[in-house]
Design an enzyme around this catalytic site. Structure first.
Site, PDB file in Angstrom:
ATOM      1  N   ARG A 149       0.832  -1.198   0.000  1.00 20.04           N
ATOM      2  CA  ARG A 149       0.000   0.000   0.000  1.00 20.04           C
ATOM      3  C   ARG A 149       0.867   1.249   0.000  1.00 20.04           C
ATOM      4  O   ARG A 149       0.649   2.163  -0.769  1.00 20.04           O
ATOM      5  CB  ARG A 149      -0.917  -0.014   1.221  1.00 20.04           C
ATOM      6  CG  ARG A 149      -1.644   1.294   1.464  1.00 20.04           C
ATOM      7  CD  ARG A 149      -2.714   1.144   2.522  1.00 20.04           C
ATOM      8  NE  ARG A 149      -3.686   0.160   2.101  1.00 20.04           N
ATOM      9  CZ  ARG A 149      -4.312  -0.686   2.920  1.00 20.04           C
ATOM     10  NH1 ARG A 149      -4.076  -0.647   4.221  1.00 20.04           N
ATOM     11  NH2 ARG A 149      -5.170  -1.565   2.461  1.00 20.04           N
ATOM     12  N   TYR A 150       1.820   1.297   0.911  1.00 25.30           N
ATOM     13  CA  TYR A 150       2.741   2.430   1.003  1.00 25.30           C
ATOM     14  C   TYR A 150       3.922   2.132   0.094  1.00 25.30           C
ATOM     15  O   TYR A 150       4.318   0.972  -0.054  1.00 25.30           O
ATOM     16  CB  TYR A 150       3.238   2.587   2.436  1.00 25.30           C
ATOM     17  CG  TYR A 150       2.137   2.716   3.453  1.00 25.30           C
ATOM     18  CD1 TYR A 150       1.471   3.927   3.633  1.00 25.30           C
ATOM     19  CD2 TYR A 150       1.748   1.627   4.219  1.00 25.30           C
ATOM     20  CE1 TYR A 150       0.460   4.041   4.572  1.00 25.30           C
ATOM     21  CE2 TYR A 150       0.742   1.733   5.157  1.00 25.30           C
ATOM     22  CZ  TYR A 150       0.096   2.939   5.340  1.00 25.30           C
ATOM     23  OH  TYR A 150      -0.899   3.049   6.260  1.00 25.30           O
ATOM     24  N   ARG A 153       7.124   0.284   1.923  1.00 26.32           N
ATOM     25  CA  ARG A 153       7.005  -0.856   2.828  1.00 26.32           C
ATOM     26  C   ARG A 153       5.805  -1.728   2.451  1.00 26.32           C
ATOM     27  O   ARG A 153       4.859  -1.260   1.821  1.00 26.32           O
ATOM     28  CB  ARG A 153       6.917  -0.402   4.278  1.00 26.32           C
ATOM     29  CG  ARG A 153       5.850   0.621   4.586  1.00 26.32           C
ATOM     30  CD  ARG A 153       6.379   1.523   5.718  1.00 26.32           C
ATOM     31  NE  ARG A 153       5.339   2.370   6.285  1.00 26.32           N
ATOM     32  CZ  ARG A 153       4.930   3.503   5.714  1.00 26.32           C
ATOM     33  NH1 ARG A 153       5.428   3.887   4.551  1.00 26.32           N
ATOM     34  NH2 ARG A 153       4.014   4.235   6.295  1.00 26.32           N
ATOM     35  N   CYS A 162      -2.867 -18.029  14.916  1.00 30.54           N
ATOM     36  CA  CYS A 162      -2.352 -17.248  16.041  1.00 30.54           C
ATOM     37  C   CYS A 162      -2.411 -18.104  17.301  1.00 30.54           C
ATOM     38  O   CYS A 162      -3.176 -19.063  17.366  1.00 30.54           O
ATOM     39  CB  CYS A 162      -3.204 -16.007  16.284  1.00 30.54           C
ATOM     40  SG  CYS A 162      -3.425 -14.975  14.838  1.00 30.54           S
ATOM     41  N   CYS A 166      -8.480 -13.132  18.723  1.00 35.06           N
ATOM     42  CA  CYS A 166      -9.103 -11.939  19.285  1.00 35.06           C
ATOM     43  C   CYS A 166     -10.435 -11.727  18.582  1.00 35.06           C
ATOM     44  O   CYS A 166     -10.498 -11.792  17.347  1.00 35.06           O
ATOM     45  CB  CYS A 166      -8.217 -10.730  19.063  1.00 35.06           C
ATOM     46  SG  CYS A 166      -6.491 -11.051  19.478  1.00 35.06           S
ATOM     47  N   CYS A 169     -10.418  -9.046  15.607  1.00 31.21           N
ATOM     48  CA  CYS A 169      -9.336  -9.078  14.614  1.00 31.21           C
ATOM     49  C   CYS A 169      -9.759  -8.410  13.310  1.00 31.21           C
ATOM     50  O   CYS A 169     -10.793  -8.721  12.731  1.00 31.21           O
ATOM     51  CB  CYS A 169      -8.929 -10.516  14.328  1.00 31.21           C
ATOM     52  SG  CYS A 169      -7.548 -10.617  13.173  1.00 31.21           S
ATOM     53  N   ARG A 171      -8.254  -8.834  10.546  1.00 33.40           N
ATOM     54  CA  ARG A 171      -8.080  -9.766   9.424  1.00 33.40           C
ATOM     55  C   ARG A 171      -8.987 -10.968   9.556  1.00 33.40           C
ATOM     56  O   ARG A 171      -8.613 -12.074   9.185  1.00 33.40           O
ATOM     57  CB  ARG A 171      -6.631 -10.224   9.340  1.00 33.40           C
ATOM     58  CG  ARG A 171      -5.775  -9.111   8.933  1.00 33.40           C
ATOM     59  CD  ARG A 171      -4.471  -9.440   8.296  1.00 33.40           C
ATOM     60  NE  ARG A 171      -3.814  -8.154   8.213  1.00 33.40           N
ATOM     61  CZ  ARG A 171      -2.870  -7.774   9.055  1.00 33.40           C
ATOM     62  NH1 ARG A 171      -2.375  -8.599   9.949  1.00 33.40           N
ATOM     63  NH2 ARG A 171      -2.395  -6.551   8.965  1.00 33.40           N
ATOM     64  N   ASP A 347     -10.959  -0.621  13.963  1.00 38.34           N
ATOM     65  CA  ASP A 347     -11.423  -0.713  12.579  1.00 38.34           C
ATOM     66  C   ASP A 347     -12.910  -1.059  12.561  1.00 38.34           C
ATOM     67  O   ASP A 347     -13.461  -1.570  13.533  1.00 38.34           O
ATOM     68  CB  ASP A 347     -10.656  -1.812  11.837  1.00 38.34           C
ATOM     69  CG  ASP A 347      -9.195  -1.448  11.607  1.00 38.34           C
ATOM     70  OD1 ASP A 347      -8.897  -0.239  11.487  1.00 38.34           O
ATOM     71  OD2 ASP A 347      -8.362  -2.365  11.561  1.00 38.34           O
ATOM     72  N   ASP A 384      -6.865   3.618  10.777  1.00 42.31           N
ATOM     73  CA  ASP A 384      -6.568   3.005   9.482  1.00 42.31           C
ATOM     74  C   ASP A 384      -7.828   3.172   8.646  1.00 42.31           C
ATOM     75  O   ASP A 384      -8.872   2.595   8.973  1.00 42.31           O
ATOM     76  CB  ASP A 384      -6.195   1.526   9.666  1.00 42.31           C
ATOM     77  CG  ASP A 384      -5.151   1.082   8.657  1.00 42.31           C
ATOM     78  OD1 ASP A 384      -4.977   1.777   7.633  1.00 42.31           O
ATOM     79  OD2 ASP A 384      -4.509   0.039   8.876  1.00 42.31           O
ATOM     80  N   LYS A 391      -2.957   4.592   7.232  1.00 42.21           N
ATOM     81  CA  LYS A 391      -3.080   5.134   8.577  1.00 42.21           C
ATOM     82  C   LYS A 391      -3.013   6.655   8.562  1.00 42.21           C
ATOM     83  O   LYS A 391      -2.190   7.237   7.862  1.00 42.21           O
ATOM     84  CB  LYS A 391      -1.949   4.594   9.454  1.00 42.21           C
ATOM     85  CG  LYS A 391      -1.960   3.088   9.585  1.00 42.21           C
ATOM     86  CD  LYS A 391      -0.718   2.612  10.321  1.00 42.21           C
ATOM     87  CE  LYS A 391      -0.589   1.111  10.340  1.00 42.21           C
ATOM     88  NZ  LYS A 391      -0.269   0.539   9.021  1.00 42.21           N
TER      89      LYS A 391
HETATM   90  C1  LIG Z   1       0.481  -0.556   8.960  1.00 46.32           C
HETATM   91  C2  LIG Z   1       0.949  -1.030   7.679  1.00 46.32           C
HETATM   92  C3  LIG Z   1       2.303  -0.915   7.322  1.00 46.32           C
HETATM   93  C4  LIG Z   1       3.340  -0.306   8.236  1.00 46.32           C
HETATM   94  O1  LIG Z   1       3.072   1.054   8.447  1.00 46.32           O
HETATM   95  P1  LIG Z   1       3.827   1.897   9.565  1.00 46.32           P
HETATM   96  O2  LIG Z   1       3.062   3.161   9.668  1.00 46.32           O
HETATM   97  O3  LIG Z   1       5.229   2.090   9.071  1.00 46.32           O
HETATM   98  O4  LIG Z   1       3.830   1.101  10.822  1.00 46.32           O
HETATM   99  C5  LIG Z   1       2.659  -1.361   6.062  1.00 46.32           C
HETATM  100  N1  LIG Z   1       1.744  -1.874   5.205  1.00 46.32           N
HETATM  101  C6  LIG Z   1       0.436  -1.968   5.523  1.00 46.32           C
HETATM  102  C7  LIG Z   1      -0.511  -2.504   4.527  1.00 46.32           C
HETATM  103  C8  LIG Z   1       0.002  -1.564   6.776  1.00 46.32           C
HETATM  104  O5  LIG Z   1      -1.299  -1.692   7.107  1.00 46.32           O
HETATM  105  S1  SF4 Z   2      -5.535  -9.447  16.312  1.00 44.05           S
HETATM  106 FE1  SF4 Z   2      -5.930 -11.062  14.775  1.00 44.05          FE
HETATM  107  S2  SF4 Z   2      -3.920 -11.511  13.888  1.00 44.05           S
HETATM  108 FE2  SF4 Z   2      -3.555 -10.452  15.855  1.00 44.05          FE
HETATM  109  S3  SF4 Z   2      -3.359 -12.107  17.378  1.00 44.05           S
HETATM  110 FE3  SF4 Z   2      -5.498 -11.425  17.393  1.00 44.05          FE
HETATM  111  S4  SF4 Z   2      -6.501 -12.860  16.003  1.00 44.05           S
HETATM  112 FE4  SF4 Z   2      -4.309 -12.996  15.561  1.00 44.05          FE
END
Ligand SMILES: *Cc1c(COP(=O)(O)O)cnc(C)c1O
Ligand code: SF4
Length: 459
Positions: A149-150, A153, A162, A166, A169, A171, A347, A384, A391
């Site tokens: 995305r960025y 990174r 995991c 949670c 989560c 995801r 989120d 986010d 973010k």
């Molecule tokens: C959060 C995130 C990162 C890392 O972002 P930082 O602001 O540097 O911590 C990189 N890629 C994705 C898709 C993210 O959600």
């Molecule tokens: S937030 Fe989601 S990815 Fe992170 S430990 Fe909990 S269940 Fe696993």
């Protein structure tokens, strides 16, 4: 005349030493706290300290929960959990460590119960604008499980399991077992998928920083940690790696006792030093009660080797939305050498509407937390954005309509020109406005008005 107006104060020289209560962040629980549970009453400290005991005895069903917690709670509590699970997007999984830290005299209000055990009686309907992959991680995904995305990174989901699950989560579209509500995409620890991700990363010289996440890297085997770490560090373009795990917060025993896993991590960190690169561990504590003397023992092993550990926390109603709780969390994390990095506004995740707060809560909390400790241990409060804008600092909204609970953000570095919305939980708004959210046409009108206002009235 001074520009700062102050109440009359005693001279600083007369400031008395702090009373012990002011140092409660240093008070780490060191008793046999697991013995409150009928199922663990006979366990010695050595048995509870064994990380293998923690993973073998993870609680993954209501029957197992009942076996351990027994008659500390009435039968109606277990029914409430069973009903809650039917609506949850995440399967049940708690470590004995977390289960033992819940206050079973007051489980409904307990901040750890809230994060791991759903109660149907507490159910709040989802926000009408909510989606399963609200961050659109799929959309920025050139390879399954890699989100770019960025520019510099990327997020690499190495696996999809995991040590705990949670409720909240982000995801939930991929992490954990399928549930009655969700059939998931699966990103297993498969070498073929990993090789595709590595090839993509190597072919993009702008990528300098990889977040290795999941799921949770605690569940990677030591040789997998080392393989991912050494492969990525060997790439000329890569300067920084982070391994993301909730492990230290839920099974700190592993840091103390699993010498192979920590050894593998330490070797990757050592390799990064030789290459003049940086590797950090990013973890996920949400409440000060999660940090005990066992946590400190585990984190001390990393501190001794100079491993940088940072924390990413999720803001949740009833868990950490009070200033005193967040201040204590920040101080206690600092005390055990963890840098508070981010606090995320919750989120827009399905099935946990009771845990979300309005954006305003994050803005107010930030004001109360900054100044508590060193600036480099003060977390940034971020949101986010839904729809993949990335973010954003919570204060950087273009427009925030508190009455209707709509905030508008832009994200010039990720998607120039686009607008992104965040919605406060409907149940926190006035009854009239709650009515409007029930109607599709009214919803569209409220959102349109906020988006227009954001353009018309730039801050
Ligand atoms: C959060 C995130 C990162 C890392 O972002 P930082 O602001 O540097 O911590 C990189 N890629 C994705 C898709 C993210 O959600
Ligand atoms: S937030 Fe989601 S990815 Fe992170 S430990 Fe909990 S269940 Fe696993």
């Amino acid at each position: 005349m001074s520009q700062v107006r102050e109440p009359a104060a005693a001279s600083p020289a007369l400031r008395p030493p702090a009373v012990p209560a002011a140092l409660s962040h240093q008070d780490l629980r060191d008793d046999d706290f697991w013995r409150q549970l009928p199922g663990y009453r006979g366990l010695s400290a050595a048995e509870f300290q064994d990380y293998r005991f923690q993973s073998r005895n993870a609680v993954t069903s209501v029957a197992k929960l009942q076996e351990v917690v027994g008659d500390l709670v009435p039968a109606s509590f277990y029914q409430d959990v069973s009903q809650g699970i039917l609506r949850s997007t995440m399967s049940l999984r708690l470590s004995p460590y977390i289960l033992s830290l819940i206050d079973w005299q007051h489980p409904v209000e307990d901040p750890l119960r809230l994060q791991f055990l759903p109660l149907a009686s507490r159910w709040v309907p989802d926000h009408p604008e909510l989606a399963l992959d609200s961050l659109h991680e799929q959309e920025h995904s050139p390879v399954p499980g890699l989100t770019h995305r960025y520019a510099d990174r990327a997020l690499f989901l190495a696996l999809d399991t995991c040590p705990v699950y949670c409720r909240f989560c982000t995801r939930s579209y991929a992490v954990g077992l399928d549930t009655p509500k969700v059939e998931k995409m699966h990103f297993g620890a498969s070498s073929e998928r990993w090789e595709q991700a590595f090839a993509y990363i190597a072919a993009h010289p702008e990528l300098e920083d990889i977040v290795v996440s999941g799921g949770d890297v605690y569940n990677l085997r030591p040789e997998q940690i080392e393989y991912i770490g050494s492969t990525l560090l060997a790439m000329d373009n890569i300067r920084r790696l982070r391994f993301a795990t909730k492990g230290p917060a839920v099974v700190p025993q592993k840091l103390v006792g699993d010498h192979e896993w920590t050894g593998a991590l330490l070797r990757v960190v050592e390799r990064s030093r030789q290459l003049h690169k940086a590797v950090a561990l990013h973890t996920h504590f949400n409440h000060p009660n999660e940090i005990t003397a066992i946590t400190r023992q585990g984190l001390d092993r990393l501190a001794e080797q100079g491993v940088v550990v940072r924390n990413q926390c999720v803001l949740q109603r009833g868990v950490n939305d009070q200033p005193a709780t967040m201040q204590l969390l920040v101080k206690r994390l600092s005390f055990v050498n963890v840098q508070p990095y981010y606090v995320f506004v919750h989120d827009m995740v399905k099935g946990v509407e009771e845990l979300r707060t309005p954006l305003q809560t994050a803005i107010d909390l930030e004001k109360q937390v900054r100044g508590t400790t060193a600036g480099f241990h003060t977390p940034t409060f971020v949101l986010d954005t839904m729809g993949g804008g990335g973010k954003r600092d919570v204060h950087s909204y273009e427009y925030y309509d508190r009455k209707h609970g709509i905030a508008v953000f832009t994200s010039p570095t990720v998607r120039p020109g686009a607008q992104f919305l965040y919605f406060d939980p409907v149940h926190t708004l006035s009854p009239q406005v709650q009515q409007r959210w029930q109607d599709g046409g009214e919803r569209a009108a409220m959102m349109r008005a906020a988006l227009d206002e954001a353009v018309a009235r730039p801050r």
